[in-house]
Design an enzyme around this catalytic site. Structure first.
Site, PDB file in Angstrom:
ATOM      1  N   SER A  77       0.820  -1.218   0.000  1.00 18.78           N
ATOM      2  CA  SER A  77       0.000   0.000   0.000  1.00 18.78           C
ATOM      3  C   SER A  77       0.851   1.264   0.000  1.00 18.78           C
ATOM      4  O   SER A  77       0.651   2.165  -0.833  1.00 18.78           O
ATOM      5  CB  SER A  77      -0.938   0.002   1.220  1.00 18.78           C
ATOM      6  OG  SER A  77      -0.174   0.033   2.410  1.00 18.78           O
ATOM      7  N   ASP A 227      -4.844  -2.317  -1.066  1.00 20.46           N
ATOM      8  CA  ASP A 227      -3.462  -1.826  -0.977  1.00 20.46           C
ATOM      9  C   ASP A 227      -3.202  -0.684  -1.959  1.00 20.46           C
ATOM     10  O   ASP A 227      -2.964   0.449  -1.567  1.00 20.46           O
ATOM     11  CB  ASP A 227      -2.488  -2.964  -1.300  1.00 20.46           C
ATOM     12  CG  ASP A 227      -2.274  -3.869  -0.098  1.00 20.46           C
ATOM     13  OD1 ASP A 227      -2.537  -3.422   1.026  1.00 20.46           O
ATOM     14  OD2 ASP A 227      -1.841  -5.011  -0.284  1.00 20.46           O
ATOM     15  N   GLY A 307     -26.975   2.241 -14.212  1.00 16.97           N
ATOM     16  CA  GLY A 307     -28.366   2.068 -14.622  1.00 16.97           C
ATOM     17  C   GLY A 307     -28.520   1.347 -15.957  1.00 16.97           C
ATOM     18  O   GLY A 307     -29.646   1.080 -16.394  1.00 16.97           O
TER      19      GLY A 307
HETATM   20  N1  CAO Z   1      14.989  -0.466  11.451  1.00 16.42           N
HETATM   21  C1  CAO Z   1      14.586  -1.121  12.563  1.00 16.42           C
HETATM   22  N2  CAO Z   1      13.376  -1.662  12.700  1.00 16.42           N
HETATM   23  C2  CAO Z   1      12.517  -1.529  11.663  1.00 16.42           C
HETATM   24  C3  CAO Z   1      12.860  -0.853  10.472  1.00 16.42           C
HETATM   25  C4  CAO Z   1      14.170  -0.300  10.388  1.00 16.42           C
HETATM   26  N3  CAO Z   1      14.596   0.350   9.324  1.00 16.42           N
HETATM   27  N4  CAO Z   1      11.820  -0.904   9.631  1.00 16.42           N
HETATM   28  C5  CAO Z   1      10.849  -1.583  10.267  1.00 16.42           C
HETATM   29  N5  CAO Z   1      11.257  -1.966  11.478  1.00 16.42           N
HETATM   30  C6  CAO Z   1      10.511  -2.680  12.511  1.00 16.42           C
HETATM   31  C7  CAO Z   1       9.357  -1.904  13.030  1.00 16.42           C
HETATM   32  O1  CAO Z   1       9.793  -0.931  13.959  1.00 16.42           O
HETATM   33  C8  CAO Z   1       8.524  -2.990  13.673  1.00 16.42           C
HETATM   34  O2  CAO Z   1       9.045  -3.303  14.947  1.00 16.42           O
HETATM   35  P1  CAO Z   1       8.171  -3.325  16.312  1.00 16.42           P
HETATM   36  O3  CAO Z   1       6.944  -4.113  16.025  1.00 16.42           O
HETATM   37  O4  CAO Z   1       9.104  -3.997  17.262  1.00 16.42           O
HETATM   38  O5  CAO Z   1       7.849  -1.950  16.676  1.00 16.42           O
HETATM   39  C9  CAO Z   1       8.819  -4.196  12.794  1.00 16.42           C
HETATM   40  O6  CAO Z   1       9.903  -3.805  11.942  1.00 16.42           O
HETATM   41  C10 CAO Z   1       7.726  -4.708  11.923  1.00 16.42           C
HETATM   42  O7  CAO Z   1       6.876  -3.702  11.431  1.00 16.42           O
HETATM   43  P2  CAO Z   1       5.359  -4.074  11.068  1.00 16.42           P
HETATM   44  O8  CAO Z   1       4.670  -4.541  12.309  1.00 16.42           O
HETATM   45  O9  CAO Z   1       4.778  -2.931  10.361  1.00 16.42           O
HETATM   46  O10 CAO Z   1       5.541  -5.283  10.050  1.00 16.42           O
HETATM   47  P3  CAO Z   1       4.752  -6.674   9.977  1.00 16.42           P
HETATM   48  O11 CAO Z   1       5.425  -7.428   8.894  1.00 16.42           O
HETATM   49  O12 CAO Z   1       4.639  -7.350  11.276  1.00 16.42           O
HETATM   50  O13 CAO Z   1       3.275  -6.249   9.524  1.00 16.42           O
HETATM   51  C11 CAO Z   1       1.672  -5.238   8.035  1.00 16.42           C
HETATM   52  C12 CAO Z   1       3.015  -5.957   8.185  1.00 16.42           C
HETATM   53  C13 CAO Z   1       1.527  -4.803   6.607  1.00 16.42           C
HETATM   54  C14 CAO Z   1       0.531  -6.196   8.408  1.00 16.42           C
HETATM   55  C15 CAO Z   1       1.649  -4.012   8.984  1.00 16.42           C
HETATM   56  O14 CAO Z   1       2.759  -3.216   8.716  1.00 16.42           O
HETATM   57  C16 CAO Z   1       0.385  -3.167   8.844  1.00 16.42           C
HETATM   58  O15 CAO Z   1      -0.685  -3.521   9.330  1.00 16.42           O
HETATM   59  N6  CAO Z   1       0.500  -2.014   8.186  1.00 16.42           N
HETATM   60  C17 CAO Z   1      -0.580  -1.062   8.049  1.00 16.42           C
HETATM   61  C18 CAO Z   1      -1.585  -1.511   7.033  1.00 16.42           C
HETATM   62  C19 CAO Z   1      -0.965  -1.793   5.699  1.00 16.42           C
HETATM   63  O16 CAO Z   1      -0.284  -0.993   5.112  1.00 16.42           O
HETATM   64  N7  CAO Z   1      -1.300  -2.966   5.178  1.00 16.42           N
HETATM   65  C20 CAO Z   1      -1.013  -3.275   3.787  1.00 16.42           C
HETATM   66  C21 CAO Z   1       0.200  -4.025   3.620  1.00 16.42           C
HETATM   67  S1  CAO Z   1       0.376  -4.455   1.958  1.00 16.42           S
HETATM   68  O17 CAO Z   1      -0.550  -5.792   1.768  1.00 16.42           O
END
Ligand code: CAO
Length: 486
Positions: A77, A227, A307
């Site tokens: 997204s 997304d 429509g």
């Molecule tokens: N340096 C250090 N840490 C980093 C970093 C960097 N450069 N970049 C990311 N991270 C860390 C984050 O701080 C996070 O850590 P904490 O949870 O400990 O705070 C961790 O990486 C993971 O980030 P996240 O929770 O966003 O990633 P995820 O894979 O677990 O989840 C997603 C992915 C997409 C479900 C989630 O990011 C989300 O809900 N995003 C919002 C909605 C969205 O955009 N969804 C669409 C995704 S596309 O299908």
């Protein structure tokens, strides 16, 4: 932009001037209305627009030239949003975790050792810098980047940006002009803390319950409306915030919830939900089949959302080709032409078929009859014949056909780019064409490809400082992370 001499002006005068320059267009005094004697082009009430450029079209820079994006996006997204801004000329600095990067670099890999198409097709026109945002030195670099950029875009899980220490309060204090734009799954409310992926948003935004066939389960669509659709909404929000900043001088937060984005795209179904209170949805084929409506908008198969009744019909070769179909719309003004083409001229005057309301209960039979005709031709022949009569039809194009379509290549909608590790690949260029901002599609960056350039040439770190940052572990992978990524 020329500097205004305000130093000697009295505060009241300055205030007056500001009010005048930001006056909303709807509340313009009479003397600001177009005067035929005035030859200078009207500037919309905005201060100090430069004179119209005399540069040839397309050579006056790009729409978002000079805009710097601190791109903290990942997966789909957020990257969709920043890629669009990059296509418009913004400088996107993508921050990635050292050694790991955006998770999609390694997802659905088709070429061993090379960034996946998932990544490359969503991250063109960007630069990549690796920073561990939780490392003290990494935090310091991020502070410089926040001061250096106009917009921070992120789509982390709720709370993740705050946990990095990058709260709105901190960012706004560090750079009051910065716009902070976020995608989240849900807006404030019971689900605000949830992580969300595409199909969850399609379901929560009302699209899935209204997609598919009545007798089947809800369906998600292949188009990534959760997304990419939300990324597109966010890009619109960012550009609007940049425009507002020209008047206010300050940044703001921009939030797009995926649920909201999907609902916005499914708004015709919310329209139908309200219409249901006043009687059956007569244009739905279910009505013609005598099946009563329930309490919520049903799935309507391939009915058209407007429509004008429409349906997907078989064309020549449908027995073996899964995409030998056409969409066919029985638009009222061309009903006579349709009757003549399909060999049913008598329907033009038959009271059971002559008017749109008379046709509604017979749509299934009408489309079956039209299909007997479309089955005798390819989908492209149907298109050619129908277009001559202004009958709206559309061939069902496979992705193979889309990829090979010369007109899409010619307009830059489908673009081939070269990549150092994977070779040539196709991507979708800018779907928005502008006459004075021409998009050049550039390949996605390798992980950390621009780290050194950005730190030394843009953020002002000396060679010694860069070496110290490198050995601190703030921009390079730890051994543990490297093992994870391998
Ligand atoms: N340096 C250090 N840490 C980093 C970093 C960097 N450069 N970049 C990311 N991270 C860390 C984050 O701080 C996070 O850590 P904490 O949870 O400990 O705070 C961790 O990486 C993971 O980030 P996240 O929770 O966003 O990633 P995820 O894979 O677990 O989840 C997603 C992915 C997409 C479900 C989630 O990011 C989300 O809900 N995003 C919002 C909605 C969205 O955009 N969804 C669409 C995704 S596309 O299908």
């Amino acid at each position: 932009m020329a500097k205004r001499k305000v130093a000697a002006a009295k505060p009241k005068k300055i205030a007056k001037r500001i009010v005048k320059t930001v006056r909303p267009m709807t509340n313009r005094p009479a003397q600001m209305k177009a005067d035929p004697k005035v030859t200078a082009p009207y500037n919309g009430g905005w201060p100090e627009l430069p004179p119209p450029s005399t540069a040839p079209w397309g050579q006056a820079g790009k729409a978002l030239d000079g805009v710097r994006i601190l791109d903290f996006t990942h997966v789909q997204s957020g990257p969709t949003c920043t890629q669009l801004l990059g296509y418009m000329g913004a400088d996107c600095i993508k921050v990635e975790r050292p050694g790991v990067g955006d998770i999609t670099r390694g997802q659905l890999r088709d070429v061993k050792g090379a960034d996946s198409l998932y990544f490359t097709m969503l991250n063109g026109n960007k630069r990549s810098i690796t920073i561990d945002s939780k490392h003290p030195k990494g935090k310091e670099i991020l502070e410089r980047l926040i001061k250096h950029c106009d917009v921070l875009v992120e789509n982390f899980a709720p709370g993740a940006l705050d946990r990095m220490g990058l709260t709105w309060e901190y960012i706004h204090k560090t750079n009051p002009r910065m716009i902070v734009a976020s995608v989240k799954g849900f807006g404030p409310g019971p689900y605000e803390d949830c992580k969300v992926y595409e199909n969850v948003a399609q379901c929560a935004g009302g699209a899935a319950s209204t997609t598919g066939f009545r007798e089947g389960p809800p369906l998600v669509t292949g188009a990534q409306i959760g997304d990419s659709g939300t990324g597109l909404h966010l890009a619109f929000g960012i550009v609007s915030a940049l425009y507002q900043r020209m008047r206010t001088g300050r940044g703001q937060r921009v939030l797009c919830a995926m649920q909201d984005g999907v609902l916005n795209l499914a708004r015709v179904k919310l329209r139908d939900q309200q219409r249901l209170a006043h009687g059956p949805l007569t244009e739905y084929s279910q009505h013609g089949e005598g099946i009563p409506f329930g309490k919520a908008v049903p799935r309507a198969g391939n009915d058209s959302g407007g429509g004008q009744p429409g349906w997907i019909l078989k064309c020549k070769g449908w027995e073996t080709d899964p995409d030998a179909y056409t969409y066919f719309i029985t638009q009222a003004p061309v009903w006579g032409a349709i009757c003549d083409l399909i060999g049913k001229p008598e329907w033009k005057s038959d009271p059971d078929y002559a008017t749109p309301p008379a046709r509604l209960p017979r749509l299934r039979h009408i489309f079956d009859t039209i299909e007997e005709w479309t089955k005798t031709m390819t989908k492209f022949e149907v298109m050619e014949i129908c277009n001559k009569h202004d009958i709206p039809v559309g061939p069902i194009l496979s992705m193979k056909e889309v990829a090979e379509e010369p007109s899409l290549r010619a307009t830059g909608t489908v673009v081939e780019v070269d990549h150092p590790t994977r070779g040539r690949y196709l991507t979708v260029g800018n779907p928005v064409k502008m006459s004075d901002s021409i998009t050049e599609v550039r390949r996605s960056p390798l992980l950390g490809e621009h780290t050194e350039d950005i730190l030394t040439e843009e953020l002002g770190y000396s060679a010694e400082e860069f070496a110290a940052i490198k050995s601190s572990g703030a921009i390079t992978p730890s051994e543990k992370k490297e093992t994870e990524a391998a």
